[in-house]
Design an enzyme around this catalytic site. Structure first.
Site, short mmCIF file in Angstrom:
data_model
loop_
_atom_site.label_atom_id
_atom_site.label_comp_id
_atom_site.label_asym_id
_atom_site.label_seq_id
_atom_site.Cartn_x
_atom_site.Cartn_y
_atom_site.Cartn_z
CB CYS A 169 -1.67 -0.65 8.49
SG CYS A 169 -0.90 -0.50 10.38
CG HIS A 195 2.42 -2.74 6.87
ND1 HIS A 195 1.54 -1.99 6.40
CD2 HIS A 195 1.76 -2.05 8.07
CE1 HIS A 195 1.38 -0.48 6.86
NE2 HIS A 195 1.71 -0.44 7.96
CD GLU A 224 2.22 -2.71 2.91
OE1 GLU A 224 1.87 -1.56 3.36
OE2 GLU A 224 1.66 -3.94 2.85
#
Length: 319
Positions: A142, A235, A237
């Protein structure tokens, strides 16, 4: 992990064309595995949660990984106790003479600032410059991706009409790229950002390949052809509840955020969010560790420095 077969097996060429790691008996006899050393620059405000999210994804392979966490010494943290940083994090001055197989730089809630306005920008530039000679493969997430593209290639960022927030379908544009081995044609991808790197400027960087795109989000994942640099604009994650937490935070701050798209069942924020990207996240990080890091780094850790160096960039003009 690699598959050992008899050299000359008819299936070998096709397997290798599909990015399957096939080795013959001779290479297998000399195959050694050492722990990989990774550095995580965690710029997110909820560090304990981001630590857990990253470690969960790094733990999905048989590889042993040693992880160091780095904090920005030039920044005063509001959401993380200094005692936690002192106990579990390192400063750049403590690791600058070390070499790492991989580097992960997370996102940060500073994208509405100009890069040079971020209080740790000079330190960020120093880390990115250092990584060219001390890290084998770097993965940026990001804001970390946007900032690194600006530092390395002068790719500017531009404001979006409104915050891009939700789960968006991305298309795999380069299915033969090792980072997308095992992927379907499409995968779901969390996004949470106000800005994007300028697409026309990205196209002018000859070493960068666009690996995945989305009609709604534009370019979503880039990488250098040698996989030494990987850029994720979203994202992967994030866990199930992260976007919900950010949505509530923004509401409490009076920002009147739009509901994250394709996230809550029937767009009801009282319902449990739908998790639709876990398998893609696990597979992508495993592929990065295997193909971009493990298969490129030497067995002898002391030789890692000879494998890390690449061309230099003029970072001083950005400070």
């Amino acid at each position: 992990m690699p598959v050992k077969v008899i050299e000359g097996l008819p299936a070998i060429d096709e397997l290798r064309a599909d990015n399957i790691f096939v080795m013959d008996n001779e290479r297998a006899k000399n195959q050694n595995i050492r722990p990989l050393n990774l550095l995580v620059v965690n710029l997110m405000p909820r560090k304990l949660i981001t630590d857990r999210q990253i470690l969960r994804l790094l733990s999905n392979t048989p590889l042993q990984i040693n992880v160091d966490f780095l904090f920005m010494a030039s920044h005063e943290f509001k959401n993380t106790k200094q005692s936690h940083l002192d106990s579990f994090y390192k400063s750049f001055s403590e690791i600058k003479d070390d070499y790492y197989d991989g580097l992960i730089i997370t996102g940060a809630p500073v994208e509405q600032l100009e890069f040079e306005e971020v209080d740790y920008w000079s330190e960020f530039l120093e880390i990115v410059k250092w990584s060219k000679s001390h890290v084998y493969s770097s993965l940026h997430i990001c804001w970390g991706a946007q900032a690194a593209l600006y530092a390395r290639y002068e790719v500017t960022k531009e404001n979006l009409p409104q915050k891009l927030c939700g789960i968006y379908k991305s298309s795999v544009e380069q299915p033969k790229n090792p980072l997308f081995r095992g992927f379907d044609d499409f995968f779901n991808y969390p996004q949470s950002r106000y800005t994007q790197s300028n697409p026309s400027e990205i196209k002018k960087v000859p070493d960068l390949e666009v690996l995945s795109t989305s009609k709604e989000t534009g370019f979503s994942i880039l990488a250098k052809k040698n996989l030494r640099e990987v850029y994720l604009f979203g994202h992967l994650e994030y866990d199930r509840e992260t976007l919900a937490w950010e949505y509530e935070r923004d509401r409490e701050e009076g920002l009147k955020p739009a509901l994250p798209k394709n996230y809550f069942p029937k767009d009801n924020d009282k319902e449990k969010p739908q998790m639709s990207w876990a398998s893609a996240a696990s597979l992508f990080f495993s592929n990065w560790l295997n193909y971009a890091v493990y298969q490129g780094t030497p067995y002898l850790g002391e030789r890692l420095g000879h494998h890390c160096g690449e061309e230099n960039y003029d970072f001083n003009q950005k400070e």
